[in-house]
Write an enzyme that holds these catalytic residues in place. Structure first.
Site, mmCIF file in Angstrom:
data_model
loop_
_atom_site.group_PDB
_atom_site.id
_atom_site.type_symbol
_atom_site.label_atom_id
_atom_site.label_comp_id
_atom_site.label_asym_id
_atom_site.label_seq_id
_atom_site.Cartn_x
_atom_site.Cartn_y
_atom_site.Cartn_z
ATOM 1 C CE LYS A 22 69.372 12.417 36.524
ATOM 2 N NZ LYS A 22 70.584 12.301 35.708
ATOM 3 C CG ASN A 23 71.722 15.600 37.548
ATOM 4 O OD1 ASN A 23 71.733 14.379 37.312
ATOM 5 N ND2 ASN A 23 71.169 16.471 36.734
ATOM 6 C CB CYS A 117 69.710 11.494 28.083
ATOM 7 S SG CYS A 117 68.607 10.874 29.364
ATOM 8 N NE ARG A 122 75.103 14.304 27.395
ATOM 9 C CZ ARG A 122 74.373 13.899 28.436
ATOM 10 N NH1 ARG A 122 73.542 12.890 28.297
ATOM 11 N NH2 ARG A 122 74.482 14.497 29.597
ATOM 12 C CG ASP A 305 68.437 18.481 33.236
ATOM 13 O OD1 ASP A 305 68.735 18.342 32.034
ATOM 14 O OD2 ASP A 305 69.251 18.292 34.162
ATOM 15 N NE ARG A 397 69.642 7.471 33.011
ATOM 16 C CZ ARG A 397 69.956 8.571 32.353
ATOM 17 N NH1 ARG A 397 69.574 8.717 31.114
ATOM 18 N NH2 ARG A 397 70.653 9.526 32.917
HETATM 19 C C1 EPZ Z 1 74.639 17.567 33.500
HETATM 20 O O1 EPZ Z 1 75.115 16.926 32.334
HETATM 21 C C2 EPZ Z 1 73.390 16.831 33.904
HETATM 22 N N1 EPZ Z 1 73.743 15.440 34.172
HETATM 23 C C3 EPZ Z 1 72.337 16.923 32.819
HETATM 24 O O2 EPZ Z 1 71.151 16.364 33.332
HETATM 25 C C4 EPZ Z 1 72.063 18.385 32.477
HETATM 26 O O3 EPZ Z 1 71.223 18.468 31.350
HETATM 27 C C5 EPZ Z 1 73.357 19.124 32.186
HETATM 28 O O4 EPZ Z 1 74.312 18.934 33.261
HETATM 29 C C6 EPZ Z 1 73.166 20.632 32.028
HETATM 30 O O5 EPZ Z 1 72.565 21.148 33.186
HETATM 31 C C7 EPZ Z 1 74.271 15.124 35.338
HETATM 32 O O6 EPZ Z 1 74.481 15.947 36.217
HETATM 33 C C8 EPZ Z 1 74.578 13.680 35.550
HETATM 34 P P1 EPZ Z 1 77.359 19.773 30.811
HETATM 35 P P2 EPZ Z 1 76.595 17.212 31.819
HETATM 36 O O7 EPZ Z 1 78.745 19.278 30.847
HETATM 37 O O8 EPZ Z 1 77.468 17.468 32.973
HETATM 38 C C9 EPZ Z 1 79.013 21.042 26.458
HETATM 39 C C10 EPZ Z 1 69.277 14.988 33.434
HETATM 40 O O9 EPZ Z 1 68.251 14.939 32.690
HETATM 41 N N2 EPZ Z 1 80.283 20.406 26.860
HETATM 42 O O10 EPZ Z 1 76.974 20.895 31.714
HETATM 43 O O11 EPZ Z 1 76.941 16.144 30.865
HETATM 44 C C11 EPZ Z 1 77.899 20.032 26.228
HETATM 45 O O12 EPZ Z 1 77.947 19.490 24.928
HETATM 46 C C12 EPZ Z 1 70.640 15.135 32.808
HETATM 47 O O13 EPZ Z 1 69.239 14.885 34.655
HETATM 48 C C13 EPZ Z 1 81.394 20.530 26.068
HETATM 49 O O14 EPZ Z 1 81.346 21.143 24.996
HETATM 50 O O15 EPZ Z 1 76.343 18.577 31.020
HETATM 51 C C14 EPZ Z 1 76.666 20.880 26.484
HETATM 52 O O16 EPZ Z 1 76.328 21.587 25.322
HETATM 53 C C15 EPZ Z 1 70.605 15.070 31.321
HETATM 54 N N3 EPZ Z 1 82.555 19.932 26.469
HETATM 55 C C16 EPZ Z 1 77.132 21.873 27.561
HETATM 56 O O17 EPZ Z 1 78.555 21.848 27.516
HETATM 57 C C17 EPZ Z 1 82.648 19.253 27.655
HETATM 58 O O18 EPZ Z 1 83.737 18.752 27.959
HETATM 59 C C18 EPZ Z 1 76.691 21.557 28.975
HETATM 60 O O19 EPZ Z 1 77.038 20.202 29.315
HETATM 61 C C19 EPZ Z 1 81.511 19.141 28.456
HETATM 62 C C20 EPZ Z 1 80.328 19.717 28.045
#
Ligand code: EPZ
Length: 428
Positions: A22-23, A117, A122, A305, A397
């Site tokens: 998916k991702n 989610c 976020r 995840d 999803r």
């Molecule tokens: C991706 O989300 C995945 N989604 C998520 O999977 C997954 O949990 C996550 O990566 C971590 O592996 C998709 O790929 C569509 P991040 P993403 O930016 O990209 C902070 C699932 O169940 N952060 O790596 O949104 C944030 O708050 C989904 O398949 C900032 O502070 O995650 C978090 O604590 C749910 N500022 C951390 O970084 C930013 O600008 C990691 O978030 C961006 C993120």
């Protein structure tokens, strides 16, 4: 509205075929918009997040033709809109990738803040910082994220947090920028490497994906290709955890065992026997799980995840386990649901202390998000009797044909449509 009804307590046995990731899919599909000609994308998972991305691309002007259920041909040459509305955006997190892809293609993007989610705040600050360093002007107008640039110029971008989304979005915007972009403290997830491989196959010049420094030398154009998406490590991990939870014996096919290392290590610590093959893993569990501590971290750490699924198995472990969430602020909301089933868990901030009980007891529960929903299925499969799971829209999803796949492993699981007080059983 639909719910899942599980008559649990039976070991899972047999084989399951894992779908495309998916991702990776939700990043590679918007990336197609950077090409000048048609791409064929294979091994697409049939999930609602992919359908939603394709709907947005069609709205932006791409021509979409499904060749079969898992292969799509996309012609991006007539993309003429840069607006992704609230209605299109709010169902999924990955809609933010349209910012990078549209800036990369049209130097103009207006995208409503993404949904998806709910794990607490976020933010997108690292994405926005990256676009600005590349030369885009970013603003919020009428609740929409608006980006515009005369030209995008390669630059050095240090991410303050390791973010999958920011790493992907910056790659999308930088791949056709002028000069060299260097992303420091980049995320290293397998889907980032898959996106880089896809972009490179179209003619991009990206080095270092899979390490914390990614170098992107901008190119003038990208050409259409045929590309197959990697297998979904989290879907695979979910079936592996379910096999352990039910004391089953399951061959998980179409996986990349290297991507499953941290999951395999933890399931082995819990007492599972795991055989690794070239493109499959076999998981056999004969005993009650042993206690085990888990801390989620960016790749190659244990994936966040998979946190709800493994924590659910640990609710029946012999002893007390500590699960620490190292990525999201608020990813333990599902614990209340497990408590309804008799689990003994204390949550304090990002830590859950799980005192193993002998067994869980069935109860009506809710999928509070995608992976939490998968965890509820595991809880239902391992407890004797009828468990109902509501709000399954979250599960759809990200998991292709989950009812069919578990049924083929011998689970008694049905998707039920609830119409007022009438209940109509659908095909499994
Ligand atoms: C991706 O989300 C995945 N989604 C998520 O999977 C997954 O949990 C996550 O990566 C971590 O592996 C998709 O790929 C569509 P991040 P993403 O930016 O990209 C902070 C699932 O169940 N952060 O790596 O949104 C944030 O708050 C989904 O398949 C900032 O502070 O995650 C978090 O604590 C749910 N500022 C951390 O970084 C930013 O600008 C990691 O978030 C961006 C993120």
């Amino acid at each position: 509205m639909e719910k899942f009804v599980i008559n649990g307590g039976k070991p899972l046995k047999g084989e399951v075929l894992i779908s495309g990731a998916k991702n990776a899919a939700v990043a590679i599909l918007p990336a197609v918009m950077l090409a000048e000609s048609s791409c064929i994308i294979e091994n697409l998972p049939q999930i609602s997040d992919v359908a939603a991305i394709l709907r947005v691309m069609k709205h932006l002007g791409a021509e979409i033709r499904m060749i079969n259920k898992t292969t799509v041909e996309i012609d991006p040459s007539h993309i003429n809109s840069f607006i992704v509305t609230k209605e299109m955006s709010e169902s999924m997190r990955a809609s933010s990738y349209f910012l990078g892809a549209l800036l990369g293609r049209l130097k103009r993007a207006r995208v409503a803040p993404p949904g998806g989610c709910n794990f607490g705040v976020r933010p997108l600050d690292q994405h926005i910082k990256g676009f600005e360093i590349l030369g885009a002007k970013m603003a919020i107008e009428n609740g929409m994220l608006d980006g515009r640039a005369a030209t995008l110029k390669g630059a050095s971008i240090y991410l303050d947090v390791v973010s999958v989304g920011a790493t992907i979005n910056i790659m999308l915007a930088a791949v056709k920028a002028k000069g060299l972009t260097v992303i420091e403290n980049a995320a290293k997830e397998p889907h980032i490497v898959d996106l880089a491989n896809f972009l490179n196959s179209m003619g991009a010049n990206i080095m270092g994906a899979g390490t914390s420094t990614i170098k992107i030398r901008g190119v003038d154009k990208l050409s259409g290709v045929t590309y197959s998406i990697i297998p979904d490590q989290i879907e695979a991990g979910t079936y592996m955890a379910a096999a352990v939870a039910t004391k089953g014996d399951v061959l998980v096919n179409n996986v990349t065992p290297k991507h499953l290392e941290s999951i395999i290590a933890k399931l082995r610590e819990m007492g599972a026997e795991i055989q690794e093959f070239d493109e499959a893993v076999r998981v056999t569990m004969r005993t009650r799980p042993k206690k085990c501590n888990v801390k989620t971290m960016p790749h190659p750490g244990f994936p966040t995840d998979m946190q709800p699924q493994i924590a659910t198995v640990l609710t029946v472990a012999d002893g007390t386990s500590i699960v620490t969430e190292g990525v999201w602020d608020s990813r333990f909301r599902y614990i209340d649901q497990l408590t309804l089933m008799g689990a003994n868990v204390q949550v304090d901030g990002r830590t859950a202390v799980i005192a193993g009980v002998k067994e869980l007891t069935p109860a009506p529960v809710e999928a509070v998000d995608l992976r939490a929903g998968a965890a509820m299925i595991i809880a239902g499969l391992m407890s004797k009797g009828i468990t109902e799971i509501h709000n399954v829209i979250y599960i759809d999803r990200g998991y292709e044909n989950i009812v069919e796949k578990f049924s083929r492993l011998g689970a008694d699981i049905k998707r039920v449509t609830v119409l007022d007080d009438n209940v109509v059983y659908k095909q499994a």
